[in-house]
Design an enzyme around this catalytic site. Structure first.
Site, PDB file in Angstrom:
ATOM      1  CG  ASP A   6       2.828   5.952  -5.797  1.00 53.58           C
ATOM      2  OD1 ASP A   6       1.823   5.389  -6.269  1.00 53.58           O
ATOM      3  OD2 ASP A   6       3.112   7.145  -6.037  1.00 53.58           O
TER       4      ASP A   6
ATOM      5  CB  THR B 204     -15.958   0.333   3.471  1.00 55.17           C
ATOM      6  OG1 THR B 204     -16.510   1.514   2.856  1.00 55.17           O
ATOM      7  CG2 THR B 204     -15.799  -0.759   2.426  1.00 55.17           C
TER       8      THR B 204
ATOM      9  CB  SER C 217     -20.936   2.010 -10.946  1.00 58.17           C
ATOM     10  OG  SER C 217     -19.611   2.042 -10.461  1.00 58.17           O
TER      11      SER C 217
ATOM     12  CE  LYS D 259     -12.761   0.534  -9.083  1.00 58.06           C
ATOM     13  NZ  LYS D 259     -11.761  -0.416  -8.528  1.00 58.06           N
TER      14      LYS D 259
ATOM     15  CE1 TYR E   6     -14.714   3.704  -8.224  1.00 64.30           C
ATOM     16  CE2 TYR E   6     -16.965   3.370  -8.998  1.00 64.30           C
ATOM     17  CZ  TYR E   6     -15.866   2.931  -8.280  1.00 64.30           C
ATOM     18  OH  TYR E   6     -15.919   1.725  -7.607  1.00 64.30           O
TER      19      TYR E   6
ATOM     20  CG  ASP F 167      -2.217   0.801   0.943  1.00 66.24           C
ATOM     21  OD1 ASP F 167      -2.129   1.994   0.574  1.00 66.24           O
ATOM     22  OD2 ASP F 167      -3.307   0.232   1.103  1.00 66.24           O
TER      23      ASP F 167
END
Length: 234
Positions: free
Chosen positions: A63, A189, A144, A159, A155, A40
């Site tokens: 990164d 979450t 989505s 995706k 977004y 991460d």
């Protein structure tokens, strides 16, 4: 009925491992016996990290939008563990709320970097090692990303790109590396609970992690190039 998976002697690399889904995926693979390389951009000790690495998990801060860091991290994983069997491209983020005509231009680079570039770079540098083990890659797209909608065009587009990218990796590596993606709806979450009114139709990260385990398991040997819905009851 409860399915059991055995990943003993296998090595799994998880990107975005400090987030809600990434930490659930890291935990699921570790519980199944895998050695997990959790990666991460934030540190595991950061207050926002949800990852609690066990003895079979090594943490690598990197990164994954930076190709040099990705290459060095994957080589470090190979040096430490000798192999790579599973790549879980979980790193991702959401931004939205504005129509296209009012969206900040910088949002394009950020969303495509975090959601798609990380998957590209991780896969690019993991593929030689996955070919050696006839391993698997599983990426995270989104429900989505299957259609347009209001307020989060970038977004959705990023995706959708993850799905097409995954299908392309599968096609290029027929018979050697299996590549699939999962398409969650809204995940349960902490961040989503802060942003939206909770619904019991949301999907738990641990449930998505189990599907990713399956896709990397011998039970899914005939499956590659799939975009798997994980919508729960939504």
């Amino acid at each position: 009925m409860h399915a059991e998976f055995d990943f003993t002697d296998r090595v799994a690399l998880v990107t975005g491992a400090c987030g809600a889904l990434g930490s659930a995926v890291a935990e699921a693979f570790a519980d199944a016996g895998a050695t997990v390389a959790a990666c991460d951009v934030i540190d595991v000790d950061d207050e926002d990290s949800l990852l609690d690495p066990g003895e079979d998990t090594t943490f690598h801060r990197a990164d994954f939008t930076d190709e040099a860091e990705v290459e060095a991290t994957i080589e470090d994983v190979i040096d430490r563990h000798g192999r790579l069997d599973c790549l879980l491209n979980v790193a991702g983020t959401w931004r939205g709320g504005d129509p296209v005509g009012e969206t900040d231009g910088d949002q394009f680079g950020m969303l495509f970097d975090v959601n798609l570039k990380t998957a590209f770079l991780a896969t690019k540098h993991a593929l030689p090692h996955l070919r050696e083990t006839e391993g698997s890659m599983v990426a995270v797209s989104a429900r989505s990303g299957l259609e347009g909608g209001e307020g989060d065009a970038l977004y959705r587009a990023s995706k959708a790109g993850v799905r097409i990218f995954t299908e392309s990796v599968a096609e290029e590596n027929l018979g050697t590396v299996r590549a699939n993606c999962v398409m969650p709806s809204v995940l349960d979450t902490p961040t989503n609970r802060e942003m939206m009114e909770y619904s019991d139709e949301w999907v738990k990260p641990a449930e998505v992690a189990r599907v990713m385990l399956f896709l990397c398991s011998d039970a899914a040997t005939p499956t590659s190039g799939a975009a798997v819905p994980v919508y729960g009851e939504a």
